[in-house]
Design a protein around this motif. Structure first.
Motif, PDB file in Angstrom:
ATOM      1  N   ALA A 226       7.101   4.034   0.827  1.00 55.61           N
ATOM      2  CA  ALA A 226       5.723   3.869   1.316  1.00 55.61           C
ATOM      3  C   ALA A 226       5.693   2.918   2.516  1.00 55.61           C
ATOM      4  O   ALA A 226       4.993   3.157   3.501  1.00 55.61           O
ATOM      5  CB  ALA A 226       4.821   3.348   0.194  1.00 55.61           C
ATOM      6  N   ARG A 227       6.461   1.833   2.416  1.00 55.97           N
ATOM      7  CA  ARG A 227       6.495   0.867   3.534  1.00 55.97           C
ATOM      8  C   ARG A 227       7.069   1.516   4.786  1.00 55.97           C
ATOM      9  O   ARG A 227       6.552   1.364   5.886  1.00 55.97           O
ATOM     10  CB  ARG A 227       7.330  -0.358   3.160  1.00 55.97           C
ATOM     11  CG  ARG A 227       6.657  -1.234   2.119  1.00 55.97           C
ATOM     12  CD  ARG A 227       7.231  -2.653   2.173  1.00 55.97           C
ATOM     13  NE  ARG A 227       6.655  -3.496   1.148  1.00 55.97           N
ATOM     14  CZ  ARG A 227       5.466  -4.069   1.256  1.00 55.97           C
ATOM     15  NH1 ARG A 227       4.744  -3.893   2.342  1.00 55.97           N
ATOM     16  NH2 ARG A 227       4.994  -4.805   0.270  1.00 55.97           N
ATOM     17  N   LEU A 228       8.139   2.256   4.592  1.00 49.98           N
ATOM     18  CA  LEU A 228       8.785   2.940   5.715  1.00 49.98           C
ATOM     19  C   LEU A 228       7.828   3.946   6.364  1.00 49.98           C
ATOM     20  O   LEU A 228       7.684   4.013   7.585  1.00 49.98           O
ATOM     21  CB  LEU A 228      10.024   3.661   5.190  1.00 49.98           C
ATOM     22  CG  LEU A 228      11.046   4.123   6.196  1.00 49.98           C
ATOM     23  CD1 LEU A 228      11.825   2.926   6.733  1.00 49.98           C
ATOM     24  CD2 LEU A 228      12.016   5.111   5.552  1.00 49.98           C
ATOM     25  N   MET A 229       7.162   4.726   5.514  1.00 50.28           N
ATOM     26  CA  MET A 229       6.233   5.738   6.039  1.00 50.28           C
ATOM     27  C   MET A 229       5.062   5.067   6.749  1.00 50.28           C
ATOM     28  O   MET A 229       4.652   5.519   7.817  1.00 50.28           O
ATOM     29  CB  MET A 229       5.693   6.620   4.907  1.00 50.28           C
ATOM     30  CG  MET A 229       6.695   7.627   4.378  1.00 50.28           C
ATOM     31  SD  MET A 229       5.981   8.538   2.992  1.00 50.28           S
ATOM     32  CE  MET A 229       7.277   9.752   2.685  1.00 50.28           C
ATOM     33  N   SER A 230       4.500   3.994   6.170  1.00 52.83           N
ATOM     34  CA  SER A 230       3.344   3.396   6.829  1.00 52.83           C
ATOM     35  C   SER A 230       3.759   2.722   8.136  1.00 52.83           C
ATOM     36  O   SER A 230       3.040   2.820   9.127  1.00 52.83           O
ATOM     37  CB  SER A 230       2.559   2.434   5.926  1.00 52.83           C
ATOM     38  OG  SER A 230       3.288   1.995   4.849  1.00 52.83           O
ATOM     39  N   ASP A 231       4.920   2.082   8.140  1.00 49.35           N
ATOM     40  CA  ASP A 231       5.429   1.516   9.404  1.00 49.35           C
ATOM     41  C   ASP A 231       5.480   2.573  10.493  1.00 49.35           C
ATOM     42  O   ASP A 231       5.047   2.357  11.616  1.00 49.35           O
ATOM     43  CB  ASP A 231       6.866   1.004   9.217  1.00 49.35           C
ATOM     44  CG  ASP A 231       6.873  -0.440   8.777  1.00 49.35           C
ATOM     45  OD1 ASP A 231       5.770  -1.003   8.628  1.00 49.35           O
ATOM     46  OD2 ASP A 231       7.976  -0.983   8.575  1.00 49.35           O
ATOM     47  N   GLY A 232       6.019   3.721  10.115  1.00 48.26           N
ATOM     48  CA  GLY A 232       6.177   4.811  11.072  1.00 48.26           C
ATOM     49  C   GLY A 232       4.846   5.296  11.620  1.00 48.26           C
ATOM     50  O   GLY A 232       4.789   5.880  12.698  1.00 48.26           O
ATOM     51  N   GLU A 233       3.780   5.086  10.857  1.00 45.31           N
ATOM     52  CA  GLU A 233       2.458   5.573  11.277  1.00 45.31           C
ATOM     53  C   GLU A 233       1.593   4.442  11.835  1.00 45.31           C
ATOM     54  O   GLU A 233       0.392   4.623  12.045  1.00 45.31           O
ATOM     55  CB  GLU A 233       1.727   6.198  10.082  1.00 45.31           C
ATOM     56  CG  GLU A 233       2.459   7.349   9.429  1.00 45.31           C
ATOM     57  CD  GLU A 233       2.329   8.638  10.233  1.00 45.31           C
ATOM     58  OE1 GLU A 233       1.443   8.709  11.106  1.00 45.31           O
ATOM     59  OE2 GLU A 233       3.128   9.551   9.983  1.00 45.31           O
ATOM     60  N   GLY A 234       2.191   3.269  12.004  1.00 46.93           N
ATOM     61  CA  GLY A 234       1.412   2.156  12.546  1.00 46.93           C
ATOM     62  C   GLY A 234       0.429   1.568  11.550  1.00 46.93           C
ATOM     63  O   GLY A 234      -0.682   1.164  11.925  1.00 46.93           O
ATOM     64  N   TYR A 235       0.806   1.504  10.277  1.00 42.56           N
ATOM     65  CA  TYR A 235      -0.012   0.838   9.253  1.00 42.56           C
ATOM     66  C   TYR A 235       0.831  -0.218   8.571  1.00 42.56           C
ATOM     67  O   TYR A 235       2.062  -0.126   8.564  1.00 42.56           O
ATOM     68  CB  TYR A 235      -0.482   1.847   8.192  1.00 42.56           C
ATOM     69  CG  TYR A 235      -1.599   2.742   8.651  1.00 42.56           C
ATOM     70  CD1 TYR A 235      -2.926   2.360   8.498  1.00 42.56           C
ATOM     71  CD2 TYR A 235      -1.328   3.974   9.236  1.00 42.56           C
ATOM     72  CE1 TYR A 235      -3.959   3.190   8.927  1.00 42.56           C
ATOM     73  CE2 TYR A 235      -2.345   4.799   9.669  1.00 42.56           C
ATOM     74  CZ  TYR A 235      -3.664   4.401   9.510  1.00 42.56           C
ATOM     75  OH  TYR A 235      -4.674   5.212   9.935  1.00 42.56           O
ATOM     76  N   ARG A 236       0.152  -1.197   7.985  1.00 42.62           N
ATOM     77  CA  ARG A 236       0.845  -2.212   7.206  1.00 42.62           C
ATOM     78  C   ARG A 236       0.260  -2.234   5.805  1.00 42.62           C
ATOM     79  O   ARG A 236      -0.943  -2.078   5.647  1.00 42.62           O
ATOM     80  CB  ARG A 236       0.627  -3.592   7.844  1.00 42.62           C
ATOM     81  CG  ARG A 236       1.776  -4.022   8.722  1.00 42.62           C
ATOM     82  CD  ARG A 236       1.580  -5.374   9.398  1.00 42.62           C
ATOM     83  NE  ARG A 236       0.376  -6.118   9.071  1.00 42.62           N
ATOM     84  CZ  ARG A 236       0.264  -7.006   8.085  1.00 42.62           C
ATOM     85  NH1 ARG A 236       1.293  -7.261   7.298  1.00 42.62           N
ATOM     86  NH2 ARG A 236      -0.857  -7.647   7.894  1.00 42.62           N
ATOM     87  N   LEU A 237       1.118  -2.430   4.818  1.00 42.35           N
ATOM     88  CA  LEU A 237       0.610  -2.567   3.455  1.00 42.35           C
ATOM     89  C   LEU A 237       0.517  -4.052   3.160  1.00 42.35           C
ATOM     90  O   LEU A 237       1.530  -4.746   3.215  1.00 42.35           O
ATOM     91  CB  LEU A 237       1.611  -1.962   2.456  1.00 42.35           C
ATOM     92  CG  LEU A 237       1.777  -0.460   2.379  1.00 42.35           C
ATOM     93  CD1 LEU A 237       2.812  -0.108   1.320  1.00 42.35           C
ATOM     94  CD2 LEU A 237       0.451   0.176   2.030  1.00 42.35           C
ATOM     95  N   SER A 238      -0.676  -4.555   2.855  1.00 44.07           N
ATOM     96  CA  SER A 238      -0.754  -5.951   2.426  1.00 44.07           C
ATOM     97  C   SER A 238      -0.042  -6.044   1.081  1.00 44.07           C
ATOM     98  O   SER A 238       0.165  -5.030   0.405  1.00 44.07           O
ATOM     99  CB  SER A 238      -2.214  -6.380   2.293  1.00 44.07           C
ATOM    100  OG  SER A 238      -2.793  -5.750   1.167  1.00 44.07           O
ATOM    101  N   GLY A 239       0.334  -7.263   0.694  1.00 39.55           N
ATOM    102  CA  GLY A 239       1.020  -7.461  -0.590  1.00 39.55           C
ATOM    103  C   GLY A 239       0.206  -6.884  -1.730  1.00 39.55           C
ATOM    104  O   GLY A 239       0.731  -6.193  -2.615  1.00 39.55           O
ATOM    105  N   GLU A 240      -1.103  -7.132  -1.700  1.00 38.28           N
ATOM    106  CA  GLU A 240      -1.971  -6.635  -2.790  1.00 38.28           C
ATOM    107  C   GLU A 240      -2.055  -5.110  -2.751  1.00 38.28           C
ATOM    108  O   GLU A 240      -2.146  -4.464  -3.788  1.00 38.28           O
ATOM    109  CB  GLU A 240      -3.393  -7.216  -2.684  1.00 38.28           C
ATOM    110  CG  GLU A 240      -3.508  -8.727  -2.836  1.00 38.28           C
ATOM    111  CD  GLU A 240      -3.222  -9.444  -1.533  1.00 38.28           C
ATOM    112  OE1 GLU A 240      -3.282  -8.803  -0.464  1.00 38.28           O
ATOM    113  OE2 GLU A 240      -2.911 -10.657  -1.575  1.00 38.28           O
ATOM    114  N   ALA A 241      -2.046  -4.568  -1.544  1.00 37.41           N
ATOM    115  CA  ALA A 241      -2.129  -3.107  -1.426  1.00 37.41           C
ATOM    116  C   ALA A 241      -0.872  -2.463  -2.020  1.00 37.41           C
ATOM    117  O   ALA A 241      -0.942  -1.466  -2.746  1.00 37.41           O
ATOM    118  CB  ALA A 241      -2.279  -2.700   0.037  1.00 37.41           C
ATOM    119  N   ALA A 242       0.289  -3.084  -1.743  1.00 40.05           N
ATOM    120  CA  ALA A 242       1.535  -2.546  -2.306  1.00 40.05           C
ATOM    121  C   ALA A 242       1.477  -2.597  -3.825  1.00 40.05           C
ATOM    122  O   ALA A 242       1.940  -1.672  -4.509  1.00 40.05           O
ATOM    123  CB  ALA A 242       2.728  -3.350  -1.781  1.00 40.05           C
TER     124      ALA A 242
END
Ligand SMILES: Nc1ncnc2c1ncn2[C@@H]1O[C@H](COP(=O)(O)OP(=O)(O)OP(=O)(O)O)[C@@H](O)[C@H]1O
Ligand SMILES: [Mg+2]
Length: 301
Positions: A226-242
């Protein structure tokens, strides 16, 4: 039928044979084949899949060594590279097949390195005389690259002896045996159904040298994906979101239709929708941090 990958390009140069007392520079060979680059990007862009990656590395090493042996005129039979990828949905089979096609092209095993992805309907016709031309047309397109047959077991229908699928299988078998130099076939599907297919089609089983199993991902791996995919799309997962995503996936993982990395991608797609609506609703000022950060509500059920 889908086709992807590089178009036909550079010819392999004809190299003069090396004398017996010569030596080849291993690092230079790896470099010129772009092997390290391909393997590194596989490592970097695909989370987990350790066994799969090891198998890919082993195959790459074999092909490279073969190529060097040829430079000295040492002959050996061309390795059989037909493969079977088994595993549940979304475990990376199609993605790795694409990478494999690229790699086989880089080490000079395949001329083109494109991938033609088909299912039963692309190979098997509806009436007498329809199947052979259909299968041959697909094979023609795949020459010089990889033919990827998804859910390959649908080619065989045990309940119907005169099923046209059998005809497609026969043609594939011939080409897999006689045109190994021009084509690599990868069959893919669920593990148990592939096993059953091979049991009923021993000819196919004996022509596949490499069986590679794609396991389900662990929860931590799904989050890393999920982190890799969101990075690739220009999004960040906050700690709480993860954490929220982790809880969601924990529930989904045990359900029958869970599709591993694909389910992660779908969760992120939904989160993007939620995120966009959430931003518009609050109607305040909004900077790049807000535009890129996914929050727990974006992952709520
Ligand atoms: N290990 C991984 N790391 C990062 N992304 C991955 C990984 N495995 C799969 N993905 C991503 O998940 C999605 C689904 O993967 P893919 O289509 O390769 O799965 P599949 O095994 O072919 O599924 P199916 O059996 O349903 O065809 C793709 O977007 C792919 O990029
Ligand atoms: Mg697939």
């Amino acid at each position: 039928m889908r086709q992807s990958g590089p178009p036909a390009d550079e010819e392999r140069p004809d190299e003069a044979l090396l004398p017996e007392d010569a030596a080849v520079d291993l690092a230079a060979e790896r470099n010129s084949a772009g092997l390290d680059e391909t393997i590194e990007s596989l490592d970097r862009e695909l989370i987990g899949l350790h066994e799969v990656k090891t198998r890919v590395r082993e195959m790459a090493a074999l092909l490279l060594v073969d190529r060097m042996r040829q430079r000295f005129g040492v002959s050996s039979s061309r390795p059989n590279l037909h493969m079977c990828f088994t595993g549940n949905p979304g475990t990376g089979k199609t993605t790795v097949a694409l990478r494999m096609a690229e790699l086989l092209h880089r080490v000079g095993y395949l001329d083109r390195g494109h991938l033609v992805s088909v299912t039963r309907d692309d190979l098997v016709g509806q009436y007498v005389g329809h199947t052979a031309p259909k299968t041959k047309e697909v094979l023609k397109r795949a020459m010089g690259g990889v033919l990827f047959i998804d859910e390959a077991y649908y080619l065989y229908r045990a309940e119907n002896e005169r099923d046209y699928g059998q005809e497609a299988i026969e043609i594939l078998l011939q080409v897999m045996e006689n045109q190994r130099d021009d084509l690599v076939v990868i069959l893919a599907g669920y593990t148990d159904r592939m096993e059953e297919f091979f049991r009923c089609n021993p000819g196919m089983s004996s022509r596949i040298a490499h069986h590679i199993e794609f396991g389900d991902y662990e929860l931590d791996e799904l989050i890393a994906i999920a982190r890799l995919m969101s990075d690739g799309e220009g999004y960040r997962l906050s700690g709480e979101a993860a954490e929220a995503l982790r809880e969601r996936l924990r529930g989904q993982m045990v359900q029958p239709r869970f599709a591993n990395a694909r389910s992660v991608r779908n969760a992120l797609e939904r989160a993007r929708l939620r995120h966009a609506s959430r931003l518009l609703e609050c109607a305040g000022r909004c900077g790049v941090a807000e535009l890129t950060r996914l929050e727990p509500p974006d992952f709520s059920p």
